[in-house]
Design a protein around this motif. Structure first.
Motif, PDB file in Angstrom:
ATOM      1  N   ARG A  13       0.813  -1.216   0.000  1.00  0.00           N
ATOM      2  CA  ARG A  13       0.000   0.000   0.000  1.00  0.00           C
ATOM      3  C   ARG A  13       0.847   1.267   0.000  1.00  0.00           C
ATOM      4  NH1 ARG A  13      -4.824  -1.788   4.211  1.00  0.00           N
ATOM      5  NH2 ARG A  13      -5.615  -3.484   2.914  1.00  0.00           N
ATOM      6  N   GLY A  14       1.962   1.212  -0.709  1.00  0.00           N
ATOM      7  CA  GLY A  14       2.825   2.381  -0.829  1.00  0.00           C
ATOM      8  C   GLY A  14       3.644   2.710   0.405  1.00  0.00           C
ATOM      9  N   GLN A  15       3.683   1.813   1.359  1.00  0.00           N
ATOM     10  CA  GLN A  15       4.409   2.030   2.610  1.00  0.00           C
ATOM     11  C   GLN A  15       5.389   0.887   2.852  1.00  0.00           C
ATOM     12  OE1 GLN A  15       3.808   4.672   4.954  1.00  0.00           O
ATOM     13  NE2 GLN A  15       2.643   5.516   3.267  1.00  0.00           N
ATOM     14  N   THR A  16       6.415   1.175   3.632  1.00  0.00           N
ATOM     15  CA  THR A  16       7.339   0.139   4.079  1.00  0.00           C
ATOM     16  C   THR A  16       6.961  -0.218   5.509  1.00  0.00           C
ATOM     17  OG1 THR A  16       9.086   1.010   2.677  1.00  0.00           O
ATOM     18  CG2 THR A  16       9.755  -0.427   4.491  1.00  0.00           C
ATOM     19  N   TRP A  17       6.787  -1.518   5.761  1.00  0.00           N
ATOM     20  CA  TRP A  17       6.325  -2.022   7.051  1.00  0.00           C
ATOM     21  C   TRP A  17       7.412  -2.883   7.689  1.00  0.00           C
ATOM     22  CZ3 TRP A  17       1.269  -0.905   8.696  1.00  0.00           C
ATOM     23  CH2 TRP A  17       0.449  -0.285   7.739  1.00  0.00           C
ATOM     24  N   ASN A  18       7.756  -2.587   8.929  1.00  0.00           N
ATOM     25  CA  ASN A  18       8.687  -3.414   9.685  1.00  0.00           C
ATOM     26  C   ASN A  18       7.927  -4.606  10.250  1.00  0.00           C
ATOM     27  OD1 ASN A  18      10.850  -1.543   9.378  1.00  0.00           O
ATOM     28  ND2 ASN A  18       9.917  -0.289  10.975  1.00  0.00           N
ATOM     29  N   ILE A  19       8.503  -5.794  10.122  1.00  0.00           N
ATOM     30  CA  ILE A  19       7.883  -6.995  10.676  1.00  0.00           C
ATOM     31  C   ILE A  19       8.254  -7.082  12.147  1.00  0.00           C
ATOM     32  CG2 ILE A  19       7.726  -9.510  10.570  1.00  0.00           C
ATOM     33  CD1 ILE A  19       8.539  -9.293   7.589  1.00  0.00           C
ATOM     34  N   ARG A  20       7.252  -7.081  13.012  1.00  0.00           N
ATOM     35  CA  ARG A  20       7.484  -7.141  14.456  1.00  0.00           C
ATOM     36  C   ARG A  20       7.393  -8.560  15.009  1.00  0.00           C
ATOM     37  NH1 ARG A  20      10.406  -2.909  14.603  1.00  0.00           N
ATOM     38  NH2 ARG A  20       9.316  -0.946  14.399  1.00  0.00           N
ATOM     39  N   SER A  21       6.516  -9.374  14.431  1.00  0.00           N
ATOM     40  CA  SER A  21       6.421 -10.770  14.857  1.00  0.00           C
ATOM     41  C   SER A  21       5.813 -11.596  13.736  1.00  0.00           C
ATOM     42  CB  SER A  21       5.597 -10.913  16.141  1.00  0.00           C
ATOM     43  OG  SER A  21       4.257 -10.551  15.905  1.00  0.00           O
ATOM     44  N   ILE A  22       6.094 -12.893  13.764  1.00  0.00           N
ATOM     45  CA  ILE A  22       5.596 -13.818  12.751  1.00  0.00           C
ATOM     46  C   ILE A  22       5.090 -15.064  13.451  1.00  0.00           C
ATOM     47  CG2 ILE A  22       6.184 -15.229  10.747  1.00  0.00           C
ATOM     48  CD1 ILE A  22       8.517 -13.338  10.233  1.00  0.00           C
ATOM     49  N   ALA A  23       3.946 -15.576  13.005  1.00  0.00           N
ATOM     50  CA  ALA A  23       3.400 -16.813  13.580  1.00  0.00           C
ATOM     51  C   ALA A  23       2.711 -17.610  12.482  1.00  0.00           C
ATOM     52  CB  ALA A  23       2.402 -16.491  14.685  1.00  0.00           C
ATOM     53  N   ARG A  24       2.850 -18.923  12.569  1.00  0.00           N
ATOM     54  CA  ARG A  24       2.073 -19.804  11.686  1.00  0.00           C
ATOM     55  C   ARG A  24       0.788 -20.130  12.404  1.00  0.00           C
ATOM     56  NH1 ARG A  24       5.544 -24.548   9.090  1.00  0.00           N
ATOM     57  NH2 ARG A  24       3.478 -25.009   8.253  1.00  0.00           N
ATOM     58  N   ILE A  25      -0.328 -19.963  11.714  1.00  0.00           N
ATOM     59  CA  ILE A  25      -1.625 -20.198  12.338  1.00  0.00           C
ATOM     60  C   ILE A  25      -2.438 -21.171  11.494  1.00  0.00           C
ATOM     61  CG2 ILE A  25      -1.658 -17.971  13.528  1.00  0.00           C
ATOM     62  CD1 ILE A  25      -3.562 -16.961  11.348  1.00  0.00           C
ATOM     63  N   GLY A  26      -3.548 -21.591  12.035  1.00  0.00           N
ATOM     64  CA  GLY A  26      -4.384 -22.581  11.377  1.00  0.00           C
ATOM     65  C   GLY A  26      -4.087 -23.948  11.974  1.00  0.00           C
ATOM     66  N   ARG A  27      -4.912 -24.892  11.671  1.00  0.00           N
ATOM     67  CA  ARG A  27      -4.759 -26.231  12.251  1.00  0.00           C
ATOM     68  C   ARG A  27      -3.432 -26.880  11.908  1.00  0.00           C
ATOM     69  NH1 ARG A  27     -10.862 -28.388  11.428  1.00  0.00           N
ATOM     70  NH2 ARG A  27     -11.725 -27.191  13.148  1.00  0.00           N
ATOM     71  N   VAL A  28      -2.954 -26.663  10.706  1.00  0.00           N
ATOM     72  CA  VAL A  28      -1.682 -27.265  10.299  1.00  0.00           C
ATOM     73  C   VAL A  28      -0.653 -26.207   9.897  1.00  0.00           C
ATOM     74  CG1 VAL A  28      -2.664 -29.489   9.645  1.00  0.00           C
ATOM     75  CG2 VAL A  28      -2.576 -27.668   7.966  1.00  0.00           C
ATOM     76  N   GLY A  29      -0.861 -24.975  10.341  1.00  0.00           N
ATOM     77  CA  GLY A  29       0.090 -23.901  10.069  1.00  0.00           C
ATOM     78  C   GLY A  29       0.122 -23.441   8.627  1.00  0.00           C
ATOM     79  N   GLU A  30      -1.023 -23.492   7.956  1.00  0.00           N
ATOM     80  CA  GLU A  30      -1.072 -23.150   6.538  1.00  0.00           C
ATOM     81  C   GLU A  30      -1.091 -21.655   6.253  1.00  0.00           C
ATOM     82  OE1 GLU A  30      -5.362 -24.141   7.778  1.00  0.00           O
ATOM     83  OE2 GLU A  30      -3.346 -24.763   8.319  1.00  0.00           O
ATOM     84  N   ILE A  31      -1.212 -20.845   7.285  1.00  0.00           N
ATOM     85  CA  ILE A  31      -1.223 -19.388   7.134  1.00  0.00           C
ATOM     86  C   ILE A  31      -0.053 -18.804   7.924  1.00  0.00           C
ATOM     87  CG2 ILE A  31      -2.534 -17.261   7.589  1.00  0.00           C
ATOM     88  CD1 ILE A  31      -3.783 -19.049   5.438  1.00  0.00           C
ATOM     89  N   LEU A  32       0.642 -17.844   7.326  1.00  0.00           N
ATOM     90  CA  LEU A  32       1.702 -17.121   8.009  1.00  0.00           C
ATOM     91  C   LEU A  32       1.146 -15.740   8.322  1.00  0.00           C
ATOM     92  CD1 LEU A  32       4.729 -17.495   8.776  1.00  0.00           C
ATOM     93  CD2 LEU A  32       5.261 -16.237   6.703  1.00  0.00           C
ATOM     94  N   GLU A  33       1.128 -15.378   9.586  1.00  0.00           N
ATOM     95  CA  GLU A  33       0.596 -14.090  10.006  1.00  0.00           C
ATOM     96  C   GLU A  33       1.734 -13.229  10.534  1.00  0.00           C
ATOM     97  OE1 GLU A  33      -3.359 -13.420  12.084  1.00  0.00           O
ATOM     98  OE2 GLU A  33      -1.942 -13.232  13.746  1.00  0.00           O
ATOM     99  N   MET A  34       1.840 -12.013   9.990  1.00  0.00           N
ATOM    100  CA  MET A  34       2.890 -11.081  10.396  1.00  0.00           C
ATOM    101  C   MET A  34       2.262  -9.844  11.009  1.00  0.00           C
ATOM    102  SD  MET A  34       5.274 -11.358   6.982  1.00  0.00           S
ATOM    103  CE  MET A  34       3.882 -11.258   5.845  1.00  0.00           C
ATOM    104  N   LEU A  35       2.737  -9.466  12.164  1.00  0.00           N
ATOM    105  CA  LEU A  35       2.342  -8.204  12.783  1.00  0.00           C
ATOM    106  C   LEU A  35       3.379  -7.191  12.326  1.00  0.00           C
ATOM    107  CD1 LEU A  35       0.534  -6.587  14.676  1.00  0.00           C
ATOM    108  CD2 LEU A  35       2.090  -7.209  16.530  1.00  0.00           C
ATOM    109  N   CYS A  36       2.929  -6.134  11.642  1.00  0.00           N
ATOM    110  CA  CYS A  36       3.847  -5.164  11.032  1.00  0.00           C
ATOM    111  C   CYS A  36       3.513  -3.758  11.505  1.00  0.00           C
ATOM    112  CB  CYS A  36       3.745  -5.244   9.514  1.00  0.00           C
ATOM    113  SG  CYS A  36       4.161  -6.864   8.851  1.00  0.00           S
ATOM    114  N   GLU A  37       4.539  -2.885  11.417  1.00  0.00           N
ATOM    115  CA  GLU A  37       4.367  -1.494  11.856  1.00  0.00           C
ATOM    116  C   GLU A  37       5.052  -0.575  10.862  1.00  0.00           C
ATOM    117  OE1 GLU A  37       4.872   1.007  16.002  1.00  0.00           O
ATOM    118  OE2 GLU A  37       6.214  -0.670  15.631  1.00  0.00           O
ATOM    119  N   THR A  38       4.420   0.555  10.559  1.00  0.00           N
ATOM    120  CA  THR A  38       5.001   1.568   9.701  1.00  0.00           C
ATOM    121  C   THR A  38       4.952   2.910  10.416  1.00  0.00           C
ATOM    122  OG1 THR A  38       5.056   2.475   7.453  1.00  0.00           O
ATOM    123  CG2 THR A  38       2.881   2.201   8.448  1.00  0.00           C
TER     124      THR A  38
END
Length: 120
Positions: free
Chosen positions: A91-116
């Motif tokens: 979205r035209g911004q640079t986002w720092n990744i603050r944390s990463i977690a695999r979610i879902g029953r078998v970890g099929e989704i990667l969720e990143m908490l980001c900050e700009t």
């Protein structure tokens, strides 16, 4: 979310409509013996990006505004190597990744908490 519905099922039903680019910092010699660090594009993928309301704080007498976002991508062999040292361009911004977690029953989704809006 409906009772009994997994996170992965909910995400699959949503549209991954935000195009993001993951960048990684590389180190190169500038030809004069100096090491230059710059971020380079690592991979581009479709994501589900949700921004949270921003917050403001005063640091050294200057108002700083930052925004947080949760960015979800489908886990893949390419996404396996993403770390908090990488960053996201979206979205035209640079986002720092603050944390990463695999979610879902078998970890099929990667969720990143980001900050700009803040320093790396």
């Amino acid at each position: 979310m409906a009772t009994g519905m997994s996170v992965a099922a909910n995400v699959r039903a949503e549209r991954f409509r935000d195009r993001i680019t993951i960048q990684r910092q590389g180190a190169e010699d500038d030809g004069h013996g100096n090491v230059v660090s710059e971020f380079e594009d690592l991979l581009s993928l479709w994501a589900d990006m949700r921004e949270a309301t921003g917050k403001e704080k005063i640091s050294s007498g200057v108002v700083e505004a930052s925004r947080m976002a949760t960015i979800r991508i489908r886990f893949s062999s390419a996404a396996r190597g993403i770390t908090a040292a990488d960053r996201v361009v979206a979205r035209g911004q640079t986002w720092n990744i603050r944390s990463i977690a695999r979610i879902g029953r078998v970890g099929e989704i990667l969720e990143m908490l980001c900050e700009t809006g803040v320093a790396t």
